[in-house]
Design an enzyme around this catalytic site. Structure first.
Site, PDB file in Angstrom:
ATOM      1  N   LYS A 283     -62.698 114.212  90.632  1.00  0.00           N
ATOM      2  CA  LYS A 283     -63.102 114.258  89.478  1.00  0.00           C
ATOM      3  C   LYS A 283     -62.224 115.041  88.411  1.00  0.00           C
ATOM      4  CE  LYS A 283     -68.122 114.825  88.261  1.00  0.00           C
ATOM      5  NZ  LYS A 283     -69.264 115.234  88.821  1.00  0.00           N
ATOM      6  N   GLU A 365     -84.851 114.134  94.171  1.00  0.00           N
ATOM      7  CA  GLU A 365     -86.050 114.910  93.597  1.00  0.00           C
ATOM      8  C   GLU A 365     -87.090 114.718  94.414  1.00  0.00           C
ATOM      9  OE1 GLU A 365     -83.848 113.362  91.737  1.00  0.00           O
ATOM     10  OE2 GLU A 365     -83.094 114.740  90.562  1.00  0.00           O
ATOM     11  N   ARG A 393     -89.541 110.583  88.782  1.00  0.00           N
ATOM     12  CA  ARG A 393     -89.482 109.926  89.894  1.00  0.00           C
ATOM     13  C   ARG A 393     -90.159 110.678  90.993  1.00  0.00           C
ATOM     14  NH1 ARG A 393     -83.322 108.875  91.517  1.00  0.00           N
ATOM     15  NH2 ARG A 393     -83.788 107.497  89.803  1.00  0.00           N
TER      16      ARG A 393
END
Ligand SMILES: Cc1ncc(C[n+]2csc(CCOP(=O)(O)OP(=O)(O)O)c2C)c(N)n1
Ligand SMILES: CC(=O)[C@@H](O)[C@H](O)COP(=O)(O)O
Ligand SMILES: [Mg+2]
Length: 636
Positions: A283, A365, A393
């Site tokens: 990254k 989550e 979600r």
């Protein structure tokens, strides 16, 4: 710097005849472009610097849009945009400019617009099955998913199905940079690390690359070694989790080597069944400040404008971050859960102070919520800190795992309401609607820092029900002290002396300043307005219903979708009590907003003092709506 090669890129076909040296040069030009452009506008610089070579290889090995390229989460699709004819990044993530995510209205090369992670493999499974059923077996589906997104449960639901469909021409590219924001956590991350860092396998491949690549016969031998049968990999790397699932696995491949990536992708493409290509990237690669940025490798940076003013004040997040640390000192039973966003949700300070009491569950989550129920059942009081839109979600987990058992879990929802620049799937405009149906759950919507500190503590004192504290993105609103309190509600303004109370303006959370400005406009027209902030919006405070009975019109203003939100709940409570005062509900239009600033999104729904005052005056006097102001009936 001059970017002659990038300037000549008009579409994927432009890069298919470039040689290795030209591709390497094009990668340099793309990185230079990204750093310059994204530094100016803000955006996901680190993730996109990490996929330059990967994206070049993808668009050489596959034929988009005939072959479908899917980007999980989509924040790493800037290079894809550059290679598919979109180079004006001057208004990236601003209204009228390029979206920060794939956008079907921008290009036929873009398929997934949802920025919620861990979905790409499911889309890929569906599209590949559709191709098979429609006889389009010559079309490939490629899903690029990050190591972070791969920690999401949906990804494993998809893999379970994909692994069973041996003839599905589906290529899964795992873009493994070892990070979400911070280093990716969990057993899967450890497994990827093992695959990635097994020295023998890497060294062996490097030896092959260095010695064989330039020899005439070296290429095919290297190809054979690199595309080694399982035996080689087992010999130098542990048995792969993916192969245990029955998936073909190619890799690990150097994701910054276009040629190696292209070779691996072409090999995967030739398999004709589901294949994982595990590529290793970094990254922020190629930009020293990003590579050195330990926190998150410039995952998402703000616009770096020379001479730009510093933020006007602390952020909502920083207020929460400080308060939860002091709560942690007083309440050893308070623990915290993040879904791979420790610092963005403000739990980094708590983690530093109480490292054993913070759990980073990855981008998971649903697991976060039900695990919190377990923590509560174990006698603790968990704080689940997520962005509001990502709680969507985990609705069933909130309803049936937490609320059904009356678990004392506190949900801290950051980025609630209109966030704007991250596009439609990032607006946190759903929670005050879908949480209305959760029995026993209580919701606090603080209007400023003072109330956030107070209501967080109030929430943490509740021991027999779940609680929610939600606040928007950005600089925290100025403190607005009440002129009076009524049964736990704050009266922020009363009608001017001698003016009868006509309108009860119910201000929800951060809309207080807009509500007060609206009341001032109404006062100038001689309309007496009481502005009240319920502070706790679920359940509806009975005292609010009594106040409604004392006014001629109730107006509610919230930074949430209009449908099924707080205003609707108040209207229902007023009606249920037999109070005939009409209720005018103002909120975000129930639509998917194009990316733009928070102010633009609020204004688009008439959530400004001018529009609200006009709508109230019209309702009050029954005059027909002037053109341009969205009549409430016109705004779904
Ligand atoms: C459901 C969901 N939760 C959280 C996020 C916030 N988020 C955006 S990108 C990201 C990290 C993604 O990591 P990875 O998939 O490895 O991609 P990378 O940025 O490393 O390329 C997170 C947590 C999200 N987009 N969706
Ligand atoms: C892609 C994603 O979901 C996150 O990176 C998000 O864009 C961050 O949003 P903030 O900038 O509001 O923290
Ligand atoms: Mg990653």
């Amino acid at each position: 710097m001059a970017r002659p090669l990038l300037e000549n890129v008009t579409g994927p076909e432009s890069i298919r005849n470039l040689n290795v040296a030209q591709l390497d040069q094009l990668a340099v030009e793309i990185r230079d472009f990204l750093v310059e452009a994204v530094t100016r506008t803000g955006g996901h610089l680190g993730p996109n610097l990490g996929v330059v070579e990967l994206t070049l290889a993808l668009h050489r090995a596959f034929d988009s849009p005939r072959d479908r390229l899917l980007w999980d989460t989509g924040h790493q699709a800037y290079v894809h945009k550059l290679l598919t004819g979109r180079k004006d990044f001057s208004r990236l993530r601003s209204r009228g400019g390029l979206s920060g995510y794939p956008s079907r209205q921008e290009s036929e090369h873009d398929i997934i617009e949802n920025s919620h992670a861990s979905t790409a493999l499911s889309y890929a499974d569906g599209i590949a099955k559709a191709h098979r059923l429609r006889g389009r077996t010559d079309r490939h589906v490629v899903a690029v998913i990050g190591d972070g997104a791969l920690t999401g449960g949906m990804a494993w639901e998809a893999l379970n199905n994909i692994a069973a469909a041996k003839d599905l021409p589906l290529v899964i590219v795992v873009n493994d940079n070892g990070r979400s924001y911070a280093p990716t956590r969990g057993g899967l991350a450890d497994h990827l690390t093992t695959l990635r860092t097994t020295r023998g396998y890497e060294r062996f491949l490097q030896w092959g690359k260095d010695r064989l690549r330039d020899r005439p016969i070296g290429g095919p031998i290297y190809e054979a070694l690199h595309g080694a049968k399982k035996g080689l990999k087992d010999f130098v790397a542990p048995q792969g989790l993916f192969e245990d699932l029955g998936l073909k696995y190619v890799g690990p491949v150097d994701g910054h080597d276009v040629q190696a990536m292209e070779t691996a992708l072409r090999r995967a493409k030739s398999f004709g069944g589901p294949v994982i290509v595990h590529c290793i990237t970094r990254k922020g690669h190629g930009h020293a400040p990003a590579e050195a940025h330990e926190l998150d490798r410039f995952h998402a940076i703000g616009a770096v404008k020379s001479g730009a003013a510093a933020p006007a004040g602390p952020s909502w997040t920083s207020v929460f971050a400080k308060e939860i640390v002091s709560v942690g000192a007083e309440r050893p039973d308070v623990v915290a859960i993040t879904a791979a966003m420790l610092q963005p949700v403000g739990l980094d300070g708590f983690a530093d102070a109480y490292p054993d009491r913070v759990f980073d569950v990855g981008i998971a989550e649903q697991h976060a919520v039900t695990s919190a129920a377990g923590l509560a059942m174990g006698g603790l009081h968990p704080v689940v800190a997520v962005y509001a839109t990502f709680l969507n979600r985990a609705f069933d987990q909130v309803l049936m795992d937490v609320a059904l058992h009356r678990c004392p879990v506190t949900f801290v929802l950051d980025r609630a309401g209109a966030t704007g620049n991250d596009g439609p799937s990032h607006n946190g405009m759903w929670d005050l609607s879908f949480l209305q149906v959760v029995p026993g759950l209580r919701i606090a919507v603080p209007r400023d820092a003072g109330r956030l500190r107070r209501q967080l503590r109030e929430a943490l004192k509740v021991s027999d029900a779940p609680t929610v504290v939600r606040f928007p993105k950005g600089t925290v609103a100025r403190d607005v002290e009440p002129v009076a309190t009524i049964a736990g509600m704050d009266v922020l303004a009363r009608p001017a002396p001698g003016t009868s109370p006509e309108v009860l303006l119910v201000s929800i959370g951060a809309m207080a300043d807009v509500a007060l400005a609206t009341a001032e406009r109404l006062a100038a027209e001689g309309v007496g307005t009481t502005v009240v902030d319920p502070c706790w919006v679920k359940p509806v405070n009975p005292a609010l219903v009594r106040l409604a009975a004392e006014h001629q019109l109730v107006v509610t203003v919230e930074d949430n979708g209009r449908v099924g939100g707080v205003g609707t709940a108040i209207a229902q409570a007023v009606r249920d009590a037999g109070v005939n005062t009409p209720v005018q509900v103002h909120g975000l239009a129930q639509k998917f907003f194009d990316h733009g600033s928070r102010a633009e999104v609020l204004a688009e729904s008439g959530l400004t003092a001018a529009d609200l005052a006009l709508a109230i005056s019209m309702e009050n006097s029954g005059t027909p709506a002037p053109t341009g102001v969205p009549r409430l009936k016109d705004v779904s």
